[in-house]
Scaffold this active site. Sequence first.
Site, mmCIF file in Angstrom:
data_model
loop_
_atom_site.group_PDB
_atom_site.id
_atom_site.type_symbol
_atom_site.label_atom_id
_atom_site.label_comp_id
_atom_site.label_asym_id
_atom_site.label_seq_id
_atom_site.Cartn_x
_atom_site.Cartn_y
_atom_site.Cartn_z
ATOM 1 N N ASP A 14 -41.864 -73.223 13.215
ATOM 2 C CA ASP A 14 -42.272 -71.824 13.262
ATOM 3 C C ASP A 14 -41.020 -70.951 13.387
ATOM 4 O OD1 ASP A 14 -41.435 -72.022 15.920
ATOM 5 O OD2 ASP A 14 -43.474 -72.103 16.722
ATOM 6 N N LEU A 15 -41.186 -69.670 13.684
ATOM 7 C CA LEU A 15 -40.047 -68.751 13.757
ATOM 8 C C LEU A 15 -39.073 -69.081 14.885
ATOM 9 C CD1 LEU A 15 -41.779 -65.347 12.975
ATOM 10 C CD2 LEU A 15 -40.231 -66.653 11.518
#
Length: 136
Positions: A14-15
């Site tokens: 994810d980020l």
Amino acid sequence: MFIHRHKVQFYETDLMGIVHHSNYLRFYEEARVAWAHGKGLIDYQTPGSASHFAVYETHVKHMKPTFFGDDLEIEVQGKTEGNRIIFQYRLRGRGGEICSVAKTVHVALGPDLKLLRLPADMKAAMESEKWIETWL
């Protein structure tokens, strides 16, 4: 015990650079297919060779995160219970720490999607496995 290795790719995170939870089942499937290929039960050149086993149940427990670039080790154990094949997985991340454990249950299906008895080669392969301990 069979061990499969996987290097975490950027697209699996994810980020924050943490592996998204949905990827763990993919990692476990990758390890299971590698296990079956190693036993001669699946041929990578024949995609249909893996198609007659359906996933019946999945259970995943996430204990610690894994990150982009991590080298993961996935331990695989298998056994049969009647016509069901049960696999369990233990995923180790940085420093060999256990990050996740899982269990999947599979059944053999025919082209008509009706339950079949386990094929003899699968039954023989499973009987040669040693279930050392239960992780989940």
